[in-house]
Design a protein around this motif. Sequence first.
Motif, PDB file in Angstrom:
ATOM      1  N   GLN A 153      21.598  49.408  55.571  1.00 44.62           N
ATOM      2  CA  GLN A 153      21.139  48.148  56.155  1.00 44.62           C
ATOM      3  C   GLN A 153      22.213  47.072  56.075  1.00 44.62           C
ATOM      4  O   GLN A 153      22.234  46.153  56.880  1.00 44.62           O
ATOM      5  N   ASN A 154      23.103  47.172  55.112  1.00 45.94           N
ATOM      6  CA  ASN A 154      24.163  46.174  54.945  1.00 45.94           C
ATOM      7  C   ASN A 154      25.374  46.448  55.811  1.00 45.94           C
ATOM      8  O   ASN A 154      26.277  45.621  55.875  1.00 45.94           O
ATOM      9  N   ARG A 155      25.444  47.614  56.427  1.00 43.97           N
ATOM     10  CA  ARG A 155      26.606  47.946  57.242  1.00 43.97           C
ATOM     11  C   ARG A 155      26.672  47.069  58.469  1.00 43.97           C
ATOM     12  O   ARG A 155      25.664  46.763  59.090  1.00 43.97           O
ATOM     13  N   GLY A 156      27.875  46.739  58.841  1.00 40.68           N
ATOM     14  CA  GLY A 156      28.082  45.976  60.068  1.00 40.68           C
ATOM     15  C   GLY A 156      28.182  46.927  61.248  1.00 40.68           C
ATOM     16  O   GLY A 156      27.995  48.134  61.136  1.00 40.68           O
ATOM     17  N   LYS A 157      28.505  46.374  62.408  1.00 37.01           N
ATOM     18  CA  LYS A 157      28.701  47.176  63.606  1.00 37.01           C
ATOM     19  C   LYS A 157      29.888  48.109  63.387  1.00 37.01           C
ATOM     20  O   LYS A 157      30.897  47.723  62.830  1.00 37.01           O
ATOM     21  N   ARG A 158      29.759  49.351  63.831  1.00 36.95           N
ATOM     22  CA  ARG A 158      30.835  50.320  63.656  1.00 36.95           C
ATOM     23  C   ARG A 158      31.996  49.992  64.570  1.00 36.95           C
ATOM     24  O   ARG A 158      31.805  49.621  65.724  1.00 36.95           O
ATOM     25  N   GLU A 159      33.198  50.135  64.045  1.00 33.91           N
ATOM     26  CA  GLU A 159      34.412  49.861  64.817  1.00 33.91           C
ATOM     27  C   GLU A 159      34.481  50.776  66.030  1.00 33.91           C
ATOM     28  O   GLU A 159      34.120  51.945  65.969  1.00 33.91           O
ATOM     29  N   GLY A 160      34.954  50.249  67.144  1.00 30.60           N
ATOM     30  CA  GLY A 160      35.190  51.054  68.334  1.00 30.60           C
ATOM     31  C   GLY A 160      33.950  51.314  69.179  1.00 30.60           C
ATOM     32  O   GLY A 160      34.032  51.950  70.210  1.00 30.60           O
ATOM     33  N   LYS A 161      32.805  50.843  68.766  1.00 30.31           N
ATOM     34  CA  LYS A 161      31.588  51.042  69.550  1.00 30.31           C
ATOM     35  C   LYS A 161      31.470  49.939  70.597  1.00 30.31           C
ATOM     36  O   LYS A 161      31.904  48.814  70.390  1.00 30.31           O
ATOM     37  N   LEU A 162      30.855  50.255  71.726  1.00 31.95           N
ATOM     38  CA  LEU A 162      30.772  49.305  72.828  1.00 31.95           C
ATOM     39  C   LEU A 162      29.784  48.176  72.589  1.00 31.95           C
ATOM     40  O   LEU A 162      29.992  47.060  73.034  1.00 31.95           O
ATOM     41  N   GLY A 163      28.693  48.453  71.933  1.00 33.25           N
ATOM     42  CA  GLY A 163      27.671  47.435  71.733  1.00 33.25           C
ATOM     43  C   GLY A 163      28.142  46.307  70.827  1.00 33.25           C
ATOM     44  O   GLY A 163      28.906  46.522  69.903  1.00 33.25           O
ATOM     45  N   ARG A 164      27.672  45.118  71.087  1.00 35.04           N
ATOM     46  CA  ARG A 164      28.036  43.966  70.284  1.00 35.04           C
ATOM     47  C   ARG A 164      27.197  43.910  69.009  1.00 35.04           C
ATOM     48  O   ARG A 164      27.563  43.266  68.043  1.00 35.04           O
ATOM     49  N   TYR A 165      26.053  44.598  69.009  1.00 34.38           N
ATOM     50  CA  TYR A 165      25.115  44.502  67.906  1.00 34.38           C
ATOM     51  C   TYR A 165      24.881  45.871  67.260  1.00 34.38           C
ATOM     52  O   TYR A 165      25.003  46.912  67.899  1.00 34.38           O
ATOM     53  N   LYS A 166      24.482  45.829  66.007  1.00 32.24           N
ATOM     54  CA  LYS A 166      24.157  47.039  65.280  1.00 32.24           C
ATOM     55  C   LYS A 166      22.897  47.660  65.883  1.00 32.24           C
ATOM     56  O   LYS A 166      21.937  46.958  66.182  1.00 32.24           O
ATOM     57  N   GLY A 167      22.900  48.986  66.105  1.00 35.13           N
ATOM     58  CA  GLY A 167      21.730  49.668  66.652  1.00 35.13           C
ATOM     59  C   GLY A 167      21.645  49.645  68.165  1.00 35.13           C
ATOM     60  O   GLY A 167      20.684  50.138  68.740  1.00 35.13           O
ATOM     61  N   VAL A 168      22.636  49.073  68.835  1.00 30.83           N
ATOM     62  CA  VAL A 168      22.658  49.016  70.293  1.00 30.83           C
ATOM     63  C   VAL A 168      23.910  49.722  70.783  1.00 30.83           C
ATOM     64  O   VAL A 168      24.998  49.478  70.282  1.00 30.83           O
ATOM     65  N   TYR A 169      23.743  50.622  71.748  1.00 32.84           N
ATOM     66  CA  TYR A 169      24.909  51.339  72.267  1.00 32.84           C
ATOM     67  C   TYR A 169      24.684  51.736  73.724  1.00 32.84           C
ATOM     68  O   TYR A 169      23.560  51.734  74.228  1.00 32.84           O
ATOM     69  N   LEU A 170      25.782  52.040  74.398  1.00 26.16           N
ATOM     70  CA  LEU A 170      25.757  52.392  75.812  1.00 26.16           C
ATOM     71  C   LEU A 170      25.518  53.886  75.963  1.00 26.16           C
ATOM     72  O   LEU A 170      26.197  54.693  75.343  1.00 26.16           O
ATOM     73  N   LEU A 171      24.544  54.261  76.786  1.00 27.41           N
ATOM     74  CA  LEU A 171      24.221  55.661  77.024  1.00 27.41           C
ATOM     75  C   LEU A 171      23.956  55.845  78.509  1.00 27.41           C
ATOM     76  O   LEU A 171      22.974  55.300  79.040  1.00 27.41           O
ATOM     77  N   ARG A 172      24.833  56.555  79.194  1.00 26.61           N
ATOM     78  CA  ARG A 172      24.681  56.842  80.635  1.00 26.61           C
ATOM     79  C   ARG A 172      24.378  55.595  81.461  1.00 26.61           C
ATOM     80  O   ARG A 172      23.344  55.498  82.112  1.00 26.61           O
ATOM     81  N   LYS A 173      25.230  54.634  81.401  1.00 28.99           N
ATOM     82  CA  LYS A 173      25.162  53.395  82.193  1.00 28.99           C
ATOM     83  C   LYS A 173      23.964  52.497  81.870  1.00 28.99           C
ATOM     84  O   LYS A 173      23.622  51.608  82.623  1.00 28.99           O
ATOM     85  N   SER A 174      23.291  52.746  80.749  1.00 29.44           N
ATOM     86  CA  SER A 174      22.240  51.832  80.310  1.00 29.44           C
ATOM     87  C   SER A 174      22.378  51.657  78.793  1.00 29.44           C
ATOM     88  O   SER A 174      22.942  52.496  78.107  1.00 29.44           O
ATOM     89  N   TRP A 175      21.866  50.553  78.297  1.00 27.06           N
ATOM     90  CA  TRP A 175      21.934  50.260  76.881  1.00 27.06           C
ATOM     91  C   TRP A 175      20.701  50.813  76.179  1.00 27.06           C
ATOM     92  O   TRP A 175      19.592  50.706  76.688  1.00 27.06           O
ATOM     93  N   LYS A 176      20.900  51.400  75.017  1.00 25.39           N
ATOM     94  CA  LYS A 176      19.797  51.949  74.236  1.00 25.39           C
ATOM     95  C   LYS A 176      19.777  51.229  72.888  1.00 25.39           C
ATOM     96  O   LYS A 176      20.828  50.936  72.325  1.00 25.39           O
ATOM     97  N   SER A 177      18.584  50.963  72.389  1.00 22.31           N
ATOM     98  CA  SER A 177      18.438  50.296  71.109  1.00 22.31           C
ATOM     99  C   SER A 177      17.525  51.118  70.206  1.00 22.31           C
ATOM    100  O   SER A 177      16.465  51.571  70.642  1.00 22.31           O
ATOM    101  N   LYS A 178      17.958  51.309  68.958  1.00 22.12           N
ATOM    102  CA  LYS A 178      17.145  52.073  68.009  1.00 22.12           C
ATOM    103  C   LYS A 178      17.352  51.541  66.605  1.00 22.12           C
ATOM    104  O   LYS A 178      18.366  50.913  66.306  1.00 22.12           O
TER     105      LYS A 178
END
Length: 160
Positions: free
Chosen positions: A120-145
């Motif tokens: 829970q204390n980890r920040g956003k992972r380096e090199g990932k496209l999303g600006r926020y933790k738990g948000v990432y790009l998947l097949r031209k749409s953003w997914k949140s989990k």
Amino acid sequence: MCYKGYRKVNAIEEVDENTIGIVIVRRNGERHVALVDKHLYYEKNLGSMTFYFSQGYAGTNILHPEGGVCTNGWPRRTLLKLHHIILPREEGKEIDHKDGNRLNNRLDNLENVTAEQNAQNRGKREGKLGRYKGVYLLRKSWKSKIYINKKQIILGRFTC
């Protein structure tokens, strides 16, 4: 990891009246300073150890617990991270740096936590496209989990 047969001594610098900085200079010239409480530096005899910078952490080489010898005849060794010397890990727990700085090894910055609490204390992972933790790009749409009690919960997919 095999011991190469040489030992370099880390310089120290006084950061404030209660904190000592262990200076780690990498081969490429990068300079890092690991912070330690002054009383623990002397109590744990850290001046007798050589510290290295590895994966953002300060650590030292110790004899491997399982023993063994490398092909060059030197004893087999392993990396012991500085925060594990300062605060021994409780069984089933991890050491967390409260402020997220892996080189800040002052006792008031370290705590034993579960793997879930540490994540829970980890920040956003380096090199990932999303600006926020738990948000990432998947097949031209953003997914949140998110994860709660080791169970993945998908919050949704969004397109721009």
